[in-house]
Design an enzyme around this catalytic site. Structure first.
Site, PDB file in Angstrom:
ATOM      1  N   TYR A  93      35.912  54.352  49.207  1.00 24.89           N
ATOM      2  CA  TYR A  93      35.631  54.262  50.639  1.00 24.89           C
ATOM      3  C   TYR A  93      35.679  55.673  51.217  1.00 24.89           C
ATOM      4  O   TYR A  93      36.435  56.511  50.732  1.00 24.89           O
ATOM      5  CB  TYR A  93      36.700  53.422  51.334  1.00 24.89           C
ATOM      6  CG  TYR A  93      36.870  52.017  50.806  1.00 24.89           C
ATOM      7  CD1 TYR A  93      35.909  51.047  51.049  1.00 24.89           C
ATOM      8  CD2 TYR A  93      38.004  51.663  50.092  1.00 24.89           C
ATOM      9  CE1 TYR A  93      36.095  49.750  50.590  1.00 24.89           C
ATOM     10  CE2 TYR A  93      38.198  50.365  49.634  1.00 24.89           C
ATOM     11  CZ  TYR A  93      37.235  49.411  49.884  1.00 24.89           C
ATOM     12  OH  TYR A  93      37.416  48.129  49.437  1.00 24.89           O
ATOM     13  N   ARG A  96      39.507  57.054  52.576  1.00 24.65           N
ATOM     14  CA  ARG A  96      40.766  56.935  51.845  1.00 24.65           C
ATOM     15  C   ARG A  96      40.528  57.016  50.346  1.00 24.65           C
ATOM     16  O   ARG A  96      39.478  56.598  49.853  1.00 24.65           O
ATOM     17  CB  ARG A  96      41.497  55.636  52.201  1.00 24.65           C
ATOM     18  CG  ARG A  96      40.669  54.366  52.032  1.00 24.65           C
ATOM     19  CD  ARG A  96      41.069  53.366  53.121  1.00 24.65           C
ATOM     20  NE  ARG A  96      40.565  52.022  52.917  1.00 24.65           N
ATOM     21  CZ  ARG A  96      39.374  51.600  53.359  1.00 24.65           C
ATOM     22  NH1 ARG A  96      38.533  52.427  53.937  1.00 24.65           N
ATOM     23  NH2 ARG A  96      39.020  50.344  53.172  1.00 24.65           N
ATOM     24  N   CYS A 105      54.977  51.444  34.823  1.00 25.99           N
ATOM     25  CA  CYS A 105      55.494  50.489  35.803  1.00 25.99           C
ATOM     26  C   CYS A 105      56.892  50.074  35.358  1.00 25.99           C
ATOM     27  O   CYS A 105      57.221  50.176  34.176  1.00 25.99           O
ATOM     28  CB  CYS A 105      54.629  49.236  35.860  1.00 25.99           C
ATOM     29  SG  CYS A 105      52.954  49.557  36.414  1.00 25.99           S
ATOM     30  N   CYS A 109      52.922  43.247  34.528  1.00 27.94           N
ATOM     31  CA  CYS A 109      52.453  41.924  34.919  1.00 27.94           C
ATOM     32  C   CYS A 109      51.350  41.511  33.948  1.00 27.94           C
ATOM     33  O   CYS A 109      50.453  42.302  33.662  1.00 27.94           O
ATOM     34  CB  CYS A 109      51.909  41.956  36.341  1.00 27.94           C
ATOM     35  SG  CYS A 109      53.016  42.788  37.492  1.00 27.94           S
ATOM     36  N   CYS A 112      47.721  42.012  35.213  1.00 27.46           N
ATOM     37  CA  CYS A 112      47.421  43.302  35.846  1.00 27.46           C
ATOM     38  C   CYS A 112      45.945  43.670  35.744  1.00 27.46           C
ATOM     39  O   CYS A 112      45.358  43.638  34.667  1.00 27.46           O
ATOM     40  CB  CYS A 112      48.257  44.395  35.193  1.00 27.46           C
ATOM     41  SG  CYS A 112      47.859  46.025  35.852  1.00 27.46           S
ATOM     42  N   ASP A 311      37.995  41.829  45.094  1.00 26.55           N
ATOM     43  CA  ASP A 311      37.538  43.173  44.772  1.00 26.55           C
ATOM     44  C   ASP A 311      36.284  42.990  43.919  1.00 26.55           C
ATOM     45  O   ASP A 311      36.346  42.445  42.815  1.00 26.55           O
ATOM     46  CB  ASP A 311      38.639  43.933  44.017  1.00 26.55           C
ATOM     47  CG  ASP A 311      38.684  45.383  44.430  1.00 26.55           C
ATOM     48  OD1 ASP A 311      37.617  46.021  44.452  1.00 26.55           O
ATOM     49  OD2 ASP A 311      39.785  45.874  44.730  1.00 26.55           O
TER      50      ASP A 311
END
Ligand SMILES: *Cc1c(COP(=O)(O)O)cnc(C)c1O
Ligand code: SF4
Length: 350
Positions: A93, A96, A105, A109, A112, A311
Site C-alpha cells: 500500500y 505503509r 516467534c 501457529c 501461519c 488477503d
C-alpha cells in the site's frame, strides 16, 4: 504436566509432555521436519489434555493433516514476495510498509500464513539488510506508518527494539509505528516495563496489535501484560484468524471479542484463513464467516465488531468480505438487512 517451564520445540518434547501419543509420533515426523514447532509454558498450560478437539491444541500441536496440500495453497499465500523492494520490507500500500525484523516467534501457529518463511531455520535480517530497509523507508516520504512484523518482533530484546524504534522515529515522515505480536498471550512475562519503554518514541504514536484466536488465550497473566502496554499509553487492537474448530461458532468468537474489549483492545481484523500450505483442515468457508459476523452484529456490543477481511492471493491486499447488508434492489429502493436478518426498504437520495 509442563510445570518445569520449558519451551516445547520438537516431537520428543511434545511426547514427554503428553501432547503427542507415542503411536502417533511417526506420522508427525515429516510435519516436524517441514514446519517449526514451539509451545511456551503459558500456552501449554491452556491445553486440555482430556479434550481431543481442544481449541488451543488445534492451533499449536502439529497434525498429520498439515502434509495434505490443496492445489490452491501457496508458500507465499498473500504475495509478500511480489511487493518486496528490499529484504525485510513489504510495500504493498502506498502509505505503509511491513518491516520484518525477525523470522522467530515465541510459538508457532499451525495455520501461519508465513509458515514457509519463518522459524529457527529461516534466514534472518542482518545489520546491513536492516540498514538497507531503513534507507528504503527514509527514501520514500509517502510512507507514513511502519508495521513491525515477522515473525514476532517482540521476541527481540528491548535493547534491539529500542534501537529500531528510535531509528524509525528519527525519520520525519513516519508518524506511526505499529507492532504485530502474539507475545502478550504466548509469553506474558516478557512484556516487561523495559520492553514497553522500548516501543515508545517521543512525538510518534506506537500501536500494538495482538494476535489471539480463542477467549481462553486472554488469561489473567495475558491481561496484565496487555494492561502494561495500554497503561503506558499504547493503544491496542486485535487480529484473529477464523479457524475451524477453534473459534468458528458465535459464542466463542463473541466471547473472544468481549475479552479483547474488556482488556481495552479494540477488535480490528478477523482474517479469513489464508491459503498457507497444509492448512485446509483449519479453514472455514467464507459464507460461514459471514454468518458469524452477522450473528455478532446486534448481539454483541458495537465495540466487539471486527472487520472480516480476506488477503487476496497474489499480493493484492486485504478486502472486507462482508456480510453485505445493503443491496440496490431497484432504482428507487435499497434493501437493507437488520441484525436479525429481516429486510427493510430504504429510499436513495432524490
Ligand atoms: C496487512 C498488511 C498491512 C496492514 O494493513 P492495514 O489494513 O493497514 O492493517 C500493510 N502492508 C501489508 C503488506 C500487509 O499485508
Ligand atoms: S505468531 Fe504470527 S508469524 Fe508467528 S507462527 Fe503465529 S501466525 Fe505465524
Amino acid at each position: 504436566m509442563n510445570a518445569n517451564g520449558k519451551i516445547l520445540r520438537n516431537l520428543s518434547d511434545l511426547t514427554d509432555a503428553g501432547f503427542v501419543h507415542t503411536d502417533k509420533r511417526a506420522a508427525l515426523e515429516n510435519v516436524a521436519a517441514r514446519y517449526a514447532i514451539a509451545i511456551t509454558p503459558a500456552i501449554a498450560e491452556l491445553i486440555d489434555h482430556a479434550d481431543p478437539s481442544d481449541p488451543i491444541a488445534r492451533q499449536f500441536i502439529p497434525d498429520p493433516a498439515e502434509l495434505e496440500h490443496d492445489p490452491a495453497e501457496s508458500p507465499d499465500p498473500i504475495g509478500d514476495f511480489a511487493h518486496s523492494p528490499v529484504e525485510g520490507i513489504v510495500h504493498r500500500y502506498p502509505d505503509r510498509v511491513l518491516l520484518k525484523l525477525t523470522h522467530l516467534c515465541a510459538v508457532y501457529c499451525r495455520f501461519c500464513f508465513r509458515r514457509e518463511m519463518i522459524g529457527p531455520h529461516a534466514h534472518a535480517l542482518n545489520a546491513s539488510a536492516l540498514d538497507a530497509a531503513l534507507a528504503y523507508i527514509t527514501a520514500h516520504p509517502e510512507i507514513w506508518e511502519v508495521v513491525l512484523t515477522g515473525g514476532d518482533p517482540l521476541v527481540l530484546s528491548p535493547r534491539r527494539l529500542q534501537q529500531v524504534v528510535s531509528r524509525l522515529a528519527a525519520i520525519s515522515h513516519i508518524a506511526v509505528i505499529r507492532v504485530h505480536t502474539r507475545l502478550p498471550v504466548a509469553d506474558p512475562a516478557r512484556i516487561t516495563p523495559a520492553l514497553v519503554r522500548a516501543l515508545k518514541a517521543r512525538g510518534k504514536a506506537t500501536y500494538v496489535v495482538l494476535h489471539a484466536n480463542h477467549p481462553r488465550e486472554l488469561t489473567p497473566a495475558a491481561r496484565t501484560a496487555c494492561a502494561r502496554l495500554v497503561d503506558a499509553g499504547i493503544p491496542m487492537l486485535s487480529q484473529s484468524v477464523l479457524l475451524r474448530g477453534v473459534n468458528d461458532d458465535t459464542t466463542t468468537l463473541g466471547e473472544l471479542m468481549r475479552a479483547f474489549v474488556a482488556c481495552r483492545i479494540k477488535p480490528y481484523y478477523l482474517h479469513h484463513a489464508d491459503l498457507a500450505p497444509g492448512t485446509s483442515h483449519l479453514r472455514t468457508t467464507i459464507e460461514h464467516g459471514q454468518e458469524l459476523m452477522q450473528a455478532l452484529r446486534g448481539r454483541y456490543s458495537g465495540l466487539c465488531q471486527p472487520i472480516y477481511v480476506l488477503d487476496i492471493p497474489g499480493g493484492h491486499g486485504k478486502s472486507p468480505i462482508g456480510p453485505n447488508y445493503l443491496t440496490a434492489e431497484a432504482l428507487d429502493r435499497y434493501r437493507i438487512a437488520d441484525f436479525n436478518g429481516d429486510f427493510h426498504c430504504y429510499p436513495p437520495p432524490k
